[in-house]
Scaffold this motif. Sequence first.
Motif, PDB file in Angstrom:
ATOM      1  N   LYS A  42      -3.334  12.763   6.895  1.00 56.04           N
ATOM      2  CA  LYS A  42      -3.607  11.953   8.081  1.00 56.04           C
ATOM      3  C   LYS A  42      -4.315  10.655   7.697  1.00 56.04           C
ATOM      4  O   LYS A  42      -3.940   9.578   8.153  1.00 56.04           O
ATOM      5  CB  LYS A  42      -4.449  12.756   9.087  1.00 56.04           C
ATOM      6  CG  LYS A  42      -4.769  12.017  10.358  1.00 56.04           C
ATOM      7  CD  LYS A  42      -3.533  11.754  11.182  1.00 56.04           C
ATOM      8  CE  LYS A  42      -3.879  11.164  12.519  1.00 56.04           C
ATOM      9  NZ  LYS A  42      -2.694  10.906  13.314  1.00 56.04           N
ATOM     10  N   VAL A  43      -5.337  10.741   6.863  1.00 54.22           N
ATOM     11  CA  VAL A  43      -6.072   9.539   6.446  1.00 54.22           C
ATOM     12  C   VAL A  43      -5.136   8.609   5.678  1.00 54.22           C
ATOM     13  O   VAL A  43      -5.113   7.394   5.918  1.00 54.22           O
ATOM     14  CB  VAL A  43      -7.318   9.906   5.612  1.00 54.22           C
ATOM     15  CG1 VAL A  43      -7.975   8.668   5.028  1.00 54.22           C
ATOM     16  CG2 VAL A  43      -8.319  10.678   6.471  1.00 54.22           C
ATOM     17  N   GLU A  44      -4.329   9.153   4.783  1.00 50.45           N
ATOM     18  CA  GLU A  44      -3.372   8.329   4.040  1.00 50.45           C
ATOM     19  C   GLU A  44      -2.367   7.670   4.987  1.00 50.45           C
ATOM     20  O   GLU A  44      -2.004   6.498   4.804  1.00 50.45           O
ATOM     21  CB  GLU A  44      -2.648   9.166   2.990  1.00 50.45           C
ATOM     22  CG  GLU A  44      -3.534   9.554   1.831  1.00 50.45           C
ATOM     23  CD  GLU A  44      -2.896  10.529   0.858  1.00 50.45           C
ATOM     24  OE1 GLU A  44      -3.448  10.686  -0.246  1.00 50.45           O
ATOM     25  OE2 GLU A  44      -1.860  11.145   1.192  1.00 50.45           O
ATOM     26  N   SER A  45      -1.921   8.398   6.007  1.00 50.72           N
ATOM     27  CA  SER A  45      -0.945   7.829   6.947  1.00 50.72           C
ATOM     28  C   SER A  45      -1.561   6.698   7.776  1.00 50.72           C
ATOM     29  O   SER A  45      -0.867   5.752   8.139  1.00 50.72           O
ATOM     30  CB  SER A  45      -0.358   8.916   7.861  1.00 50.72           C
ATOM     31  OG  SER A  45      -1.283   9.310   8.850  1.00 50.72           O
ATOM     32  N   ILE A  46      -2.856   6.789   8.065  1.00 49.34           N
ATOM     33  CA  ILE A  46      -3.539   5.713   8.795  1.00 49.34           C
ATOM     34  C   ILE A  46      -3.506   4.427   7.967  1.00 49.34           C
ATOM     35  O   ILE A  46      -3.213   3.345   8.487  1.00 49.34           O
ATOM     36  CB  ILE A  46      -4.988   6.123   9.148  1.00 49.34           C
ATOM     37  CG1 ILE A  46      -4.974   7.238  10.199  1.00 49.34           C
ATOM     38  CG2 ILE A  46      -5.801   4.921   9.627  1.00 49.34           C
ATOM     39  CD1 ILE A  46      -6.315   7.914  10.396  1.00 49.34           C
ATOM     40  N   PHE A  47      -3.786   4.536   6.672  1.00 48.23           N
ATOM     41  CA  PHE A  47      -3.777   3.347   5.829  1.00 48.23           C
ATOM     42  C   PHE A  47      -2.358   2.835   5.583  1.00 48.23           C
ATOM     43  O   PHE A  47      -2.148   1.633   5.455  1.00 48.23           O
ATOM     44  CB  PHE A  47      -4.540   3.591   4.526  1.00 48.23           C
ATOM     45  CG  PHE A  47      -6.021   3.456   4.724  1.00 48.23           C
ATOM     46  CD1 PHE A  47      -6.634   2.218   4.595  1.00 48.23           C
ATOM     47  CD2 PHE A  47      -6.800   4.537   5.082  1.00 48.23           C
ATOM     48  CE1 PHE A  47      -7.997   2.069   4.805  1.00 48.23           C
ATOM     49  CE2 PHE A  47      -8.155   4.406   5.301  1.00 48.23           C
ATOM     50  CZ  PHE A  47      -8.761   3.173   5.167  1.00 48.23           C
ATOM     51  N   LYS A  48      -1.372   3.723   5.535  1.00 52.70           N
ATOM     52  CA  LYS A  48       0.022   3.296   5.413  1.00 52.70           C
ATOM     53  C   LYS A  48       0.445   2.533   6.673  1.00 52.70           C
ATOM     54  O   LYS A  48       1.087   1.480   6.597  1.00 52.70           O
ATOM     55  CB  LYS A  48       0.930   4.509   5.188  1.00 52.70           C
ATOM     56  CG  LYS A  48       2.357   4.147   4.922  1.00 52.70           C
ATOM     57  CD  LYS A  48       2.493   3.423   3.604  1.00 52.70           C
ATOM     58  CE  LYS A  48       3.950   3.158   3.287  1.00 52.70           C
ATOM     59  NZ  LYS A  48       4.123   2.225   2.191  1.00 52.70           N
ATOM     60  N   TYR A  49       0.065   3.044   7.843  1.00 50.14           N
ATOM     61  CA  TYR A  49       0.369   2.353   9.090  1.00 50.14           C
ATOM     62  C   TYR A  49      -0.315   0.979   9.099  1.00 50.14           C
ATOM     63  O   TYR A  49       0.280  -0.021   9.495  1.00 50.14           O
ATOM     64  CB  TYR A  49      -0.096   3.165  10.305  1.00 50.14           C
ATOM     65  CG  TYR A  49       0.171   2.443  11.598  1.00 50.14           C
ATOM     66  CD1 TYR A  49       1.374   2.603  12.263  1.00 50.14           C
ATOM     67  CD2 TYR A  49      -0.765   1.562  12.149  1.00 50.14           C
ATOM     68  CE1 TYR A  49       1.643   1.918  13.443  1.00 50.14           C
ATOM     69  CE2 TYR A  49      -0.502   0.858  13.312  1.00 50.14           C
ATOM     70  CZ  TYR A  49       0.701   1.052  13.946  1.00 50.14           C
ATOM     71  OH  TYR A  49       0.968   0.352  15.103  1.00 50.14           O
TER      72      TYR A  49
END
Length: 155
Positions: free
Chosen positions: A134-141
């Motif tokens: 989830k944290v990685e996906s936030i930064f990818k977004y």
Amino acid sequence: MIYNIKSEHLLPITIDQAWDFFSSAKNLSKITPPEMSFVIKTDLADREVYEGLLIDYIVKPILGIPLPWRTEIYKVDKPNLFADRQLRGPYKMWEHTHFFEATDNGVLVKDNVNYELPLGFLGDIAHVLFVKKKVESIFKYREQALNRLFPKQEI
């Protein structure tokens, strides 16, 4: 256990433009995934960050459950960096430093986040199962949103 995530992104803007964008908390919702329903509760009146600034948010990080989040800006070195830490929210600890470095091709935006989950070993299990992703996906977004907001100029 304390976890760390780092991110770097080169934007085709000046360091002053980067500072103006990132130091305004009102722009956070522009680079946060919409499913998190990120809402700033503090009236910021378009102020840039300063040491001691408290910002209250409502965020839905997991299963659409709204959670209050309060951060404090605890370090500012305009236009090079600012850092915030969670005072209340979903993490046991969250510290996020935003770095800005002028280059010949724009500005390199660097993020360094240290975070810890509550609930001891149960939090560590949750990290492996879904929080890390989830944290990685936030930064990818965030990277994708920044590319849309600040497109590279063709010469």
